[in-house]
Write a protein that holds these residues in place. Structure first.
Motif, short mmCIF file in Angstrom:
data_model
loop_
_atom_site.label_atom_id
_atom_site.label_comp_id
_atom_site.label_asym_id
_atom_site.label_seq_id
_atom_site.Cartn_x
_atom_site.Cartn_y
_atom_site.Cartn_z
N GLU A 127 0.83 -1.20 0.00
CA GLU A 127 0.00 0.00 0.00
C GLU A 127 0.86 1.25 0.00
OE1 GLU A 127 -2.66 1.17 3.40
OE2 GLU A 127 -4.14 0.39 1.99
N SER A 128 0.64 2.08 -0.95
CA SER A 128 1.36 3.35 -1.07
C SER A 128 0.33 4.42 -1.40
CB SER A 128 2.42 3.27 -2.17
OG SER A 128 3.36 2.26 -1.90
N HIS A 129 0.79 5.64 -1.40
CA HIS A 129 -0.09 6.74 -1.76
C HIS A 129 0.23 7.21 -3.17
CE1 HIS A 129 -1.62 7.00 2.33
NE2 HIS A 129 -0.37 6.87 2.75
N ASP A 146 7.73 8.93 -4.99
CA ASP A 146 8.66 8.99 -6.14
C ASP A 146 8.78 10.40 -6.72
OD1 ASP A 146 9.21 6.33 -5.94
OD2 ASP A 146 7.93 5.70 -7.61
N ILE A 147 7.98 11.34 -6.21
CA ILE A 147 8.05 12.73 -6.69
C ILE A 147 9.16 13.46 -5.94
CG2 ILE A 147 6.81 14.92 -6.94
CD1 ILE A 147 4.19 13.27 -6.90
N TYR A 148 10.13 14.02 -6.67
CA TYR A 148 11.22 14.78 -6.04
C TYR A 148 10.75 16.21 -5.75
CZ TYR A 148 14.16 10.98 -7.86
OH TYR A 148 14.72 9.76 -8.15
N TYR A 149 10.22 16.84 -6.78
CA TYR A 149 9.65 18.18 -6.62
C TYR A 149 8.76 18.48 -7.82
CZ TYR A 149 13.33 19.68 -9.91
OH TYR A 149 14.15 19.80 -11.01
N VAL A 150 7.97 19.52 -7.69
CA VAL A 150 7.10 19.96 -8.78
C VAL A 150 7.40 21.42 -9.05
CG1 VAL A 150 4.73 20.15 -9.63
CG2 VAL A 150 5.32 18.36 -7.96
N CYS A 160 9.05 16.36 -11.43
CA CYS A 160 10.36 15.73 -11.51
C CYS A 160 10.31 14.51 -10.60
CB CYS A 160 11.45 16.70 -11.08
SG CYS A 160 13.10 16.00 -11.21
N THR A 161 10.40 13.32 -11.18
CA THR A 161 10.18 12.09 -10.42
C THR A 161 11.29 11.07 -10.65
OG1 THR A 161 9.00 10.76 -12.08
CG2 THR A 161 7.73 12.45 -10.93
N LEU A 192 7.36 23.14 -5.40
CA LEU A 192 6.78 22.37 -4.30
C LEU A 192 7.71 21.18 -4.09
CD1 LEU A 192 4.34 22.15 -2.35
CD2 LEU A 192 3.22 20.74 -4.08
N ILE A 193 8.33 21.11 -2.93
CA ILE A 193 9.44 20.17 -2.71
C ILE A 193 9.04 19.04 -1.77
CG2 ILE A 193 11.80 19.97 -1.82
CD1 ILE A 193 12.08 23.02 -2.44
N ASN A 194 9.39 17.82 -2.16
CA ASN A 194 9.17 16.67 -1.30
C ASN A 194 10.34 16.55 -0.33
OD1 ASN A 194 8.66 14.20 -0.12
ND2 ASN A 194 8.30 13.10 -2.04
N LEU A 195 10.08 16.77 0.96
CA LEU A 195 11.15 16.76 1.96
C LEU A 195 11.86 15.41 2.04
CD1 LEU A 195 9.44 18.72 4.89
CD2 LEU A 195 10.97 19.61 3.11
N GLU A 196 11.22 14.37 1.59
CA GLU A 196 11.83 13.03 1.60
C GLU A 196 13.11 12.98 0.77
OE1 GLU A 196 10.66 8.47 0.19
OE2 GLU A 196 9.07 9.97 0.46
N HIS A 197 13.18 13.86 -0.24
CA HIS A 197 14.33 13.82 -1.17
C HIS A 197 15.28 15.00 -1.00
CE1 HIS A 197 12.62 10.36 -3.17
NE2 HIS A 197 11.47 11.00 -3.23
N VAL A 198 15.14 15.74 0.09
CA VAL A 198 16.05 16.86 0.35
C VAL A 198 17.30 16.33 1.05
CG1 VAL A 198 16.37 19.05 1.58
CG2 VAL A 198 14.17 18.54 0.49
#
Length: 236
Positions: A127-129, A146-150, A160-161, A192-198
């Protein structure tokens, strides 16, 4: 809520599958939403990765189940597909479209419930979102992690994924609202930045997968707080 599609051209089997699903719903205590399609072409048309499980008849008049599954897999790699067939040899071919299982006609409740249990267990384990974005000429289902940023450019959004870049229609305001319950931060008007990939900060920029994304002066403190909180959650 488990969203299940029944793709079956025989009314008697449609009714039987609905009856079995309602019994299964009571037995397992799940909440199941059912949608019925009478042919493969019906589910393929305007498909937007909206189901968790698809119960797919193999032999249908306009588009057979195998062809429909091939089309669905182009936009949805996660949905669990179970084929309904009276010919066991189709089950082997089902592996080509990553079908989980098959149910032989005539259908009886016990083997059907076993396969459905297996399908739900598989679905919940992975299960993922996801988010569905509108591309030119189609749609794409993206795993949120999987989204790095938009990046916003005019009336376009560039995702950008992990898989590459996708250009979609929409507004940053709507997207920010949609992703508000996840770890995303609006670094400035354009990102819009995904903090998971910072990976860290470099002067006034967030380093995301080797790229420097500018954080506006007014948002730097809030960004650092959000990033520190996120890293703290991950470490815990």
């Amino acid at each position: 809520m488990i969203r299940i599609a029944i793709v079956e051209d025989e009314t008697s089997y449609q009714e039987q599958l609905v009856e079995f699903l309602r019994k299964f719903e009571q037995d397992r205590g799940e909440n199941i939403e059912i949608e019925i399609f009478s042919d493969g072409d019906e589910i393929v048309e305007n498909y937007k990765a909206q189901f968790d499980i698809i119960l797919m008849d193999v032999q249908m008049q306009f588009m057979d189940g195998m062809s429909a599954a091939e089309e669905i897999r182009k936009v949805d790699s996660e949905v669990v597909i179970i084929f309904i067939t009276n010919m066991a040899q189709y089950a082997i071919k089902g592996y080509e479209v990553d079908a989980l299982d098959y149910v032989l006609k005539p259908i009886s409740y016990f083997p059907f419930s076993q396969r459905l249990n297996r399908a739900i267990d598989r679905m919940k384990k992975r299960e993922s979102h996801f988010i569905t974005i509108l591309l030119k000429g189609g749609v794409k289902r993206l795993k949120i992690s999987d989204i790095y940023y938009v990046e916003s450019q005019g009336h376009k959004l560039i995702f950008c994924t992990k898989e590459g870049e996708y250009i979609a229609s929409g507004t940053m305001k709507e997207l920010e609202k949609e992703l508000s319950s996840f770890h995303f931060f609006r670094g400035n008007k354009g990102y819009l930045i995904n903090l998971e990939h910072v990976d860290g900060m470099n002067d006034s920029c967030a380093v995301v997968r080797g790229e420097n994304l500018i954080i506006s002066r007014t948002k730097r403190r809030a960004f650092m707080e959000s990033l520190s909180n996120y890293w703290g959650e991950v470490i815990k």
